[in-house]
Design an enzyme around this catalytic site. Sequence first.
Site, PDB file in Angstrom:
ATOM      1  N   CYS A 114       0.745  -1.347  -0.135  1.00 32.35           N
ATOM      2  CA  CYS A 114      -0.103   0.051  -0.018  1.00 32.35           C
ATOM      3  C   CYS A 114       0.856   1.550   0.078  1.00 32.35           C
ATOM      4  CB  CYS A 114      -1.052   0.026   1.179  1.00 32.35           C
ATOM      5  SG  CYS A 114      -2.145  -1.476   1.211  1.00 32.35           S
ATOM      6  N   HIS A 250      -3.432   7.213   2.182  1.00 32.09           N
ATOM      7  CA  HIS A 250      -3.850   5.965   1.846  1.00 32.09           C
ATOM      8  C   HIS A 250      -5.082   5.550   2.194  1.00 32.09           C
ATOM      9  CE1 HIS A 250      -3.906   1.935   0.912  1.00 32.09           C
ATOM     10  NE2 HIS A 250      -3.616   1.387   2.156  1.00 32.09           N
ATOM     11  N   ASN A 280      -9.866  -0.318  -0.647  1.00 36.77           N
ATOM     12  CA  ASN A 280      -8.389  -0.371  -0.500  1.00 36.77           C
ATOM     13  C   ASN A 280      -7.861  -0.821  -1.828  1.00 36.77           C
ATOM     14  OD1 ASN A 280      -5.805  -0.615   0.167  1.00 36.77           O
ATOM     15  ND2 ASN A 280      -6.013  -1.328   2.385  1.00 36.77           N
TER      16      ASN A 280
HETATM   17  N1  ACO Z   1     -19.270  -8.261   8.122  1.00 39.68           N
HETATM   18  C1  ACO Z   1     -19.815  -8.539   9.164  1.00 39.68           C
HETATM   19  N2  ACO Z   1     -19.102  -8.855  10.160  1.00 39.68           N
HETATM   20  C2  ACO Z   1     -17.835  -8.890  10.086  1.00 39.68           C
HETATM   21  C3  ACO Z   1     -17.261  -8.844   8.894  1.00 39.68           C
HETATM   22  C4  ACO Z   1     -17.790  -8.373   7.716  1.00 39.68           C
HETATM   23  N3  ACO Z   1     -17.522  -8.137   6.477  1.00 39.68           N
HETATM   24  N4  ACO Z   1     -15.735  -8.871   9.125  1.00 39.68           N
HETATM   25  C5  ACO Z   1     -15.480  -9.251  10.237  1.00 39.68           C
HETATM   26  N5  ACO Z   1     -16.873  -9.435  11.089  1.00 39.68           N
HETATM   27  C6  ACO Z   1     -17.132  -9.507  12.368  1.00 39.68           C
HETATM   28  C7  ACO Z   1     -16.165 -10.406  13.041  1.00 39.68           C
HETATM   29  O1  ACO Z   1     -16.104 -11.797  12.796  1.00 39.68           O
HETATM   30  C8  ACO Z   1     -16.156 -10.144  14.558  1.00 39.68           C
HETATM   31  O2  ACO Z   1     -17.434 -10.972  14.911  1.00 39.68           O
HETATM   32  P1  ACO Z   1     -17.258 -11.442  16.519  1.00 39.68           P
HETATM   33  O3  ACO Z   1     -17.177 -10.236  17.405  1.00 39.68           O
HETATM   34  O4  ACO Z   1     -18.518 -12.221  16.670  1.00 39.68           O
HETATM   35  O5  ACO Z   1     -16.004 -12.334  16.528  1.00 39.68           O
HETATM   36  C9  ACO Z   1     -16.853  -8.585  14.502  1.00 39.68           C
HETATM   37  O6  ACO Z   1     -17.123  -8.333  13.028  1.00 39.68           O
HETATM   38  C10 ACO Z   1     -15.631  -7.631  14.888  1.00 39.68           C
HETATM   39  O7  ACO Z   1     -14.555  -7.989  14.071  1.00 39.68           O
HETATM   40  P2  ACO Z   1     -13.180  -6.958  14.156  1.00 39.68           P
HETATM   41  O8  ACO Z   1     -12.210  -7.605  13.389  1.00 39.68           O
HETATM   42  O9  ACO Z   1     -12.889  -6.919  15.769  1.00 39.68           O
HETATM   43  O10 ACO Z   1     -13.478  -5.762  13.561  1.00 39.68           O
HETATM   44  P3  ACO Z   1     -12.785  -4.318  13.714  1.00 39.68           P
HETATM   45  O11 ACO Z   1     -13.627  -3.349  14.295  1.00 39.68           O
HETATM   46  O12 ACO Z   1     -11.560  -4.737  13.929  1.00 39.68           O
HETATM   47  O13 ACO Z   1     -13.017  -3.986  12.107  1.00 39.68           O
HETATM   48  C11 ACO Z   1     -11.404  -4.193  10.134  1.00 39.68           C
HETATM   49  C12 ACO Z   1     -12.184  -5.032  11.044  1.00 39.68           C
HETATM   50  C13 ACO Z   1     -12.257  -3.406   9.246  1.00 39.68           C
HETATM   51  C14 ACO Z   1     -10.748  -5.414   9.169  1.00 39.68           C
HETATM   52  C15 ACO Z   1     -10.402  -3.212  11.074  1.00 39.68           C
HETATM   53  O14 ACO Z   1      -9.651  -4.133  11.868  1.00 39.68           O
HETATM   54  C16 ACO Z   1      -9.321  -2.786   9.980  1.00 39.68           C
HETATM   55  O15 ACO Z   1      -9.996  -1.928   8.974  1.00 39.68           O
HETATM   56  N6  ACO Z   1      -8.084  -3.074  10.098  1.00 39.68           N
HETATM   57  C17 ACO Z   1      -7.074  -2.454   9.239  1.00 39.68           C
HETATM   58  C18 ACO Z   1      -6.960  -3.402   8.111  1.00 39.68           C
HETATM   59  C19 ACO Z   1      -6.782  -2.809   6.541  1.00 39.68           C
HETATM   60  O16 ACO Z   1      -7.145  -1.685   6.575  1.00 39.68           O
HETATM   61  N7  ACO Z   1      -5.816  -3.627   6.079  1.00 39.68           N
HETATM   62  C20 ACO Z   1      -5.475  -3.247   4.856  1.00 39.68           C
HETATM   63  C21 ACO Z   1      -4.380  -3.391   4.365  1.00 39.68           C
HETATM   64  S1  ACO Z   1      -3.145  -2.369   5.491  1.00 39.68           S
HETATM   65  C22 ACO Z   1      -3.631  -0.829   5.146  1.00 39.68           C
HETATM   66  O17 ACO Z   1      -3.803  -0.675   4.012  1.00 39.68           O
HETATM   67  C23 ACO Z   1      -3.255   0.024   6.216  1.00 39.68           C
END
Ligand code: ACO
Length: 323
Positions: A114, A250, A280
């Site tokens: 990224c 980003h 993304n």
């Molecule tokens: N739809 C519905 N529910 C979902 C989904 C979905 N698509 N994905 C996960 N869940 C559920 C999980 O299973 C979990 O359920 P549970 O509580 O019953 O176990 C719940 O939602 C919460 O999951 P978390 O992973 O804690 O959710 P979080 O608030 O952390 O959001 C996310 C997840 C959006 C991926 C976040 O962690 C994030 O944005 N991280 C950064 C990752 C990123 O951007 N990566 C890209 C590359 S790096 C970069 O570019 C910066």
Amino acid sequence: MNCFARITGTGSYLPAKAVTNHDLENTVDTSDQWIRERTGIAVRHIASDDETTCDLAEQAARRAMEAAGKTAADIDLIIVATTTPDKIFPSTACLLQARLDVHGCAAFDIQAVCTGFVYALGVADKFIRGGGAKCALVVGAETLSRIVDWTYRTTCVLFGDGAGAAILEASDEPGILSSHLHADGEYEKLLHVPGGVSRKPGPLEGDPGFIQMKGNEVFRMAVNTLGRIVDETLEANGLEKSDIDWLVPHQANIRIISATAKKLAMPMERVVVTVDQHGNTSAASVPLALDTAVRDGRIQRGETLLLEAFGGGFTWGSVLLKF
Ligand code: ACO
């Protein structure tokens, strides 16, 4: 005597096929509300089966060249930032060079996930300042959809395909003021695609060729690291937060973007946000955002821009520039 590298044109391209959050509700257990609240994403674009990263790069590159008033004969350096090249080799930059009918100049890919476009701008800036190029084509292009597991809701809602480009020219007027590029490979396992060419078994033997990520940890690291790079960039240039006209981050997640804006004490009206429109797109995301705000007239000549990114590696970086 030219001593700056200045952006003289930008371009971008999104594939025609748009996949909304509602579309994804039909294929995985998710909801439009969850995706919007956690990520800010509403839609992503997906390349058609016969469309490659080079195809996307070409569209964005042609638009940037047109905006800068440049032809193939003017280009003397091509850098493509991508994690999803068309082929193992030649590089996507070489494939793009042939498409554009450019011959002889250096052309190579940069792989910093990224942070790729920020890395590529930093490298092109050094070429130009060092006298090694006068007119560089810098592209960020991805078909990330190819390395996303579309049955896995945790990752498939986040990513999309696209391309963005900039023409960087030697100039007496200020352009790129500084670039700050970093990496720490210790964090490999938090965000990676395990399959590869050298490591066996490769993706063809069943090793997952898909993005794997520890979302919470990546989120935390991204917010902390981007906060630090903002401080580093301002300090290196003797600037205050209030000197920045536009933050062009980003486009991974609106919550990461908002946290960085808060660190800069910057109102969201001065932050370019396009993540809602394409998700993304890795190396394509910063130039997609930049081109959008240039073309809609928000970003004006002479303004001070802070570009920043964080991604797999981990890699992270920033570019401060006068537009
Ligand atoms: N739809 C519905 N529910 C979902 C989904 C979905 N698509 N994905 C996960 N869940 C559920 C999980 O299973 C979990 O359920 P549970 O509580 O019953 O176990 C719940 O939602 C919460 O999951 P978390 O992973 O804690 O959710 P979080 O608030 O952390 O959001 C996310 C997840 C959006 C991926 C976040 O962690 C994030 O944005 N991280 C950064 C990752 C990123 O951007 N990566 C890209 C590359 S790096 C970069 O570019 C910066």
